[in-house]
Enzyme design. Structure first.
Site, PDB file in Angstrom:
ATOM      1  N   HIS A 364      36.342  23.762  36.190  1.00  0.00           N
ATOM      2  CA  HIS A 364      37.624  23.504  36.645  1.00  0.00           C
ATOM      3  C   HIS A 364      38.492  22.615  35.733  1.00  0.00           C
ATOM      4  CE1 HIS A 364      40.408  23.553  39.674  1.00  0.00           C
ATOM      5  NE2 HIS A 364      40.776  22.011  39.892  1.00  0.00           N
ATOM      6  N   GLU A 605      36.695  37.686  44.735  1.00  0.00           N
ATOM      7  CA  GLU A 605      35.605  37.147  43.626  1.00  0.00           C
ATOM      8  C   GLU A 605      34.422  37.218  43.893  1.00  0.00           C
ATOM      9  OE1 GLU A 605      37.657  32.768  43.377  1.00  0.00           O
ATOM     10  OE2 GLU A 605      37.996  33.500  45.543  1.00  0.00           O
ATOM     11  N   ASP A 629      35.385  33.661  38.781  1.00  0.00           N
ATOM     12  CA  ASP A 629      34.081  33.582  39.755  1.00  0.00           C
ATOM     13  C   ASP A 629      33.440  35.120  39.915  1.00  0.00           C
ATOM     14  OD1 ASP A 629      33.261  31.280  40.608  1.00  0.00           O
ATOM     15  OD2 ASP A 629      35.229  31.024  41.914  1.00  0.00           O
ATOM     16  N   CYS A 676      44.444  36.855  38.314  1.00  0.00           N
ATOM     17  CA  CYS A 676      44.736  35.477  38.114  1.00  0.00           C
ATOM     18  C   CYS A 676      43.572  34.897  37.467  1.00  0.00           C
ATOM     19  CB  CYS A 676      45.272  34.725  39.490  1.00  0.00           C
ATOM     20  SG  CYS A 676      44.076  34.654  40.949  1.00  0.00           S
TER      21      CYS A 676
END
Length: 758
Positions: A364, A605, A629, A676
């Site tokens: 992240h 995902e 992911d 995305c």
């Protein structure tokens, strides 16, 4: 043997430097194996030789002076094949090489095992004996096990020397490099500032100071504070405990006395160390000493010392927090595991680079760094980061490399790279307001991923056509509690207003995995397969409905909101989520707000969602692929684990076939499909995504113009031909090579460096 093994490892771990560690190894191993010689040869890359670094049994004057070429002798044989060599009569082996300086001619038997760390052979551990002796399987296994356990310690000690500019054999060196993983592209040159968690003795960095009196004063004040706390605690609970337990408080006070731990720390401070670092060094030395003691009672005192010194450290840090932190103009933030909140503490104009020992290119904080356009290296496992504070470093975000003690020549070379990158960016400014259309007229929408208001300004400046992913967890991560509905609405309104009338896609709260809220901890053995994303918010509808209300409230009068659901794995999760969003809408309408139902989408995902795409499209308005992911789950590779980072690639054939399946399924139901994940911002990946038929590519603002330049330089027909070719290939390397060649043929090879992160 297990007890001996444990004792040797503990003693080596307690060593302060490489030479001390090596002396412990050769002395203790010779005793444990009842042999006459134990030696350690280490590879010195600066001279491309294996250097005799320590020995018990060979002539001491040869230590540090004798070396073997890479393929020379039995040591070279062990290193080359990375496997043990066990010989009853070493001299008769064709690879035997006699070293007269060592006096080893009198030793007949030989057992050598490689010292391997992260697949690299660091050196060779050798035992020898005068008489013919066949080292048995148990002895060989002991030496192999010991070598494996000590490899990390030796690597860390070598790295600490390297950061000081010294090779294992004592050669002066510059441009010391440490390999990691690219987190965000670009190059940064700046001063390292090491950040670390509160009250953790193991993570306090080494730092020098000039105001020694101030450090001594702070340390004395912290000691007095802890002494006072202990006396008060003793007085408060003294009647409730046994006399012998109460005596422990007196022991603690004596430990803190000026003639005990206090004196040792003060002496280190007077040598120029800052108080926190001096305290940590003394405390950890004592902890290690007590942990090695045979007596169980004394061994348990290690915990007492650690607890006591952690209290002192906490007091020191509290007083340090009262002082405003000054950051250098070109700060490179360094930490064992950087968190988004750490980035926010540094003024944006001063933050030029990031280095995180833990994490990977898709964790992240790396995604946030790409959003902010900060060159970043993740997963630099061998970096002795605690010794970096105040040093100049170079962060190569293209190759994922950190350079300590850079030479002037290297600085000049990387300054040229920075200048070249700035010129490239300026050269792309001319296409900001031009459409993203291929040479044969196929148009693609380029949107952006955001998490902060500062991202929005940069995105609009780069010509973004919408927000494909607003990470709503970012405000949650930066807060100290769950933001209220009104606080959330204010944040969301800023994003929606800034982009109106362009669409803004807000993902509902996606926590869990590598995104933990400090005030809502999720402890799991396998967090990426556990409670995260939509699973959390469906289990906590009070959190979900507050966020849904805040989103819809913020959209009043703008009507440019889209809501996206993360980590969906079944249709029931979609149904449950839509019901909560409809309930939020109904409540707001009953309160008199003029709002309408926003389009709802799902993130693809998980492999399960890939094969449910068509069914989900019958329930929602759009789908968006989260390639980070999806790649992780398709390949069963933890994207935060640098040890398996080389297995993580979105160019894996299975990932590409899954992406094509999603596009075909969504279009079969007449629904738009976007992507995305980080693939969308890679100019190389963009060619394939356009060919697959993705309607929208959503990326970080810093990569938008590069992707647009690539798309405007090719035809859709050529991209589709490339896609057809690579879908028949069976390995990611071949696929990558084919795409690079296509970019080269399109005349945009200058963008290749920026696409090396995938």
């Amino acid at each position: 043997m297990l007890d001996r093994l444990r004792d040797i490892v503990q003693e080596v771990n307690a060593a302060r430097d490489l030479q001390t560690a090596l002396r412990v190894i050769v002395t203790r191993v010779r005793e444990a194996m009842n042999t006459q010689v134990c030696s350690v040869y280490l590879l010195d890359n600066d001279i491309n030789c294996h250097v005799l670094m320590a020995s018990e049994g060979l002539r001491q004057e040869s230590v540090g002076h004798v070396s073997l070429q890479l393929d020379e002798g039995l040591v070279g044989l062990v290193a080359r094949h990375a496997e043990p060599v066990n010989l009853e009569e070493a001299q008769s082996h064709p690879a035997y090489h006699y070293l007269s300086e060592t006096g080893e001619e009198e030793f007949c038997s030989f057992l050598g095992v490689p010292i391997i760390h992260h697949r690299k052979v660091l050196g060779v551990l050798v035992v020898q004996h005068k008489e013919k002796r066949s080292f048995d399987n148990g002895e060989e296994a002991f030496l192999i096990t010991l070598s494996a356990q000590l490899a990390g310690v030796i690597a860390a000690a070598e790295a600490s020397g390297a950061i000081q500019g010294v090779s294992p054999s004592g050669q002066r060196r510059a441009d010391t490099s440490f390999a990691g993983i690219s987190g965000a592209t670009g190059v940064a040159i700046g001063q390292a500032v090491v950040v670390f968690p509160h009250a953790d003795l193991n993570l306090v960095p080494t730092r020098t100071v000039t105001d020694i009196n101030a450090e001594l004063h702070d340390f004395a004040r912290a000691l007095n504070q802890v002494r006072t706390d202990i006396r008060q605690l003793s007085a408060t609970i003294g009647d409730q405990i046994r006399p012998e337990e109460k005596d422990l408080f007196e022991v603690y006070l004596r430990m803190l006395d000026d003639d005990a731990l206090g004196r040792e720390v003060s002496e280190l401070i007077q040598q120029g160390n800052w108080a926190q670092g001096a305290l940590a060094e003394v405390a950890l030395d004592h902890v290690k000493a007590f942990e090695q003691m045979k007596d169980p009672y004394l061994r348990e005192r290690a915990t007492d010392i650690k607890d006591l010194c952690s209290r002192v450290l906490s007091c020191l840090q509290e007083s340090d927090n009262d002082k405003p932190r000054e950051y250098p103009d070109e700060t490179v933030l360094v930490g064992e595991e950087l968190a988004p909140s750490m980035l926010m503490e540094v003024p944006r104009e001063k933050l030029v680079g990031l280095i995180s020992v833990k994490g990977s290119g898709n964790s992240h904080v790396a995604i946030l760094a790409r959003t902010m356009g900060i060159p970043t290296v993740m997963g630099a496992l061998d970096l002795p980061y605690r010794r970096l504070d105040g040093r100049q470093v170079i962060v190569d975000g293209y190759s994922g490399t950190v350079y300590g003690n850079p030479s002037e020549q290297m600085r000049t070379r990387y300054l040229d790279v920075i200048k070249e990158e700035e010129e490239l960016v300026r050269g792309l400014e001319g296409i900001i307001n031009q459409p993203c259309v291929t040479l044969d007229g196929h148009q693609v929408s380029l949107w952006v991923n955001t998490g902060l208001m500062s991202d929005v300004v940069r995105s609009l400046d780069h010509g973004a056509e919408g927000i494909g992913l607003f990470r709503t967890e970012v405000p949650f991560l930066l807060a100290e509690r769950f933001p209220s509905e009104q606080e959330q609405a204010a944040i969301y309104r800023e994003q929606l207003q800034a982009f109106a009338p362009k669409k803004v896609t807000m993902r509902t709260l996606d926590i869990g995995g590598d995104k933990a809220l400090p005030y809502f901890p999720i402890e799991e053995a396998n967090p990426f397969l556990g409670w995260r994303g939509i699973r959390v918010t469906l289990d906590h509808p009070e959190i979900f409905i507050a966020q849904a209300r805040a989103m819809i409230r913020a959209s009043e009068g703008l009507d440019n909101l889209q809501i996206m659901l993360p980590m969906v794995s079944n249709l029931q999760e979609v149904t449950g989520s839509i019901q909560i969003i409809k309930r939020a809408l109904r409540e707001l309408q009953e309160e008199g707000l003029d709002v309408s139902m926003p389009p709802i989408g799902v993130m693809i995902e998980l492999p399960a969602a890939v094969y449910l795409t068509r069914a989900m499209c019958q329930m929602v308005d759009f789908v968006s692929v989260g390639s980070n992911d999806l790649t992780q789950y398709m390949l069963a590779v933890d994207r935060n684990n640098p040890r398996v980072a080389d297995l993580y690639t979105s160019f894996h054939p299975a990932v590409l076939h899954a992406l094509k399946h999603v596009v075909d399924a969504a279009h079969a139901e007449g629904k738009p499909v976007s992507i995305c994940g980080e693939m969308a911002g890679d100019p190389a990946s963009a060619l394939l995504l356009v060919a697959m038929g993705f309607d929208i590519l959503s990326m970080n603002a810093s990569t938008l113009l590069k992707v647009k330049a690539v798309i405007r330089s090719v035809t859709l027909a050529d991209a589709q031909t490339l896609l057809k070719d690579v879908m028949n290939l069976s390995d990611p390397q071949s696929i990558r090579a084919s795409i690079d060649m296509a970019l080269y043929n399109a005349g945009v090879e200058r963008l290749l460096r920026s696409s090396r992160t995938s």
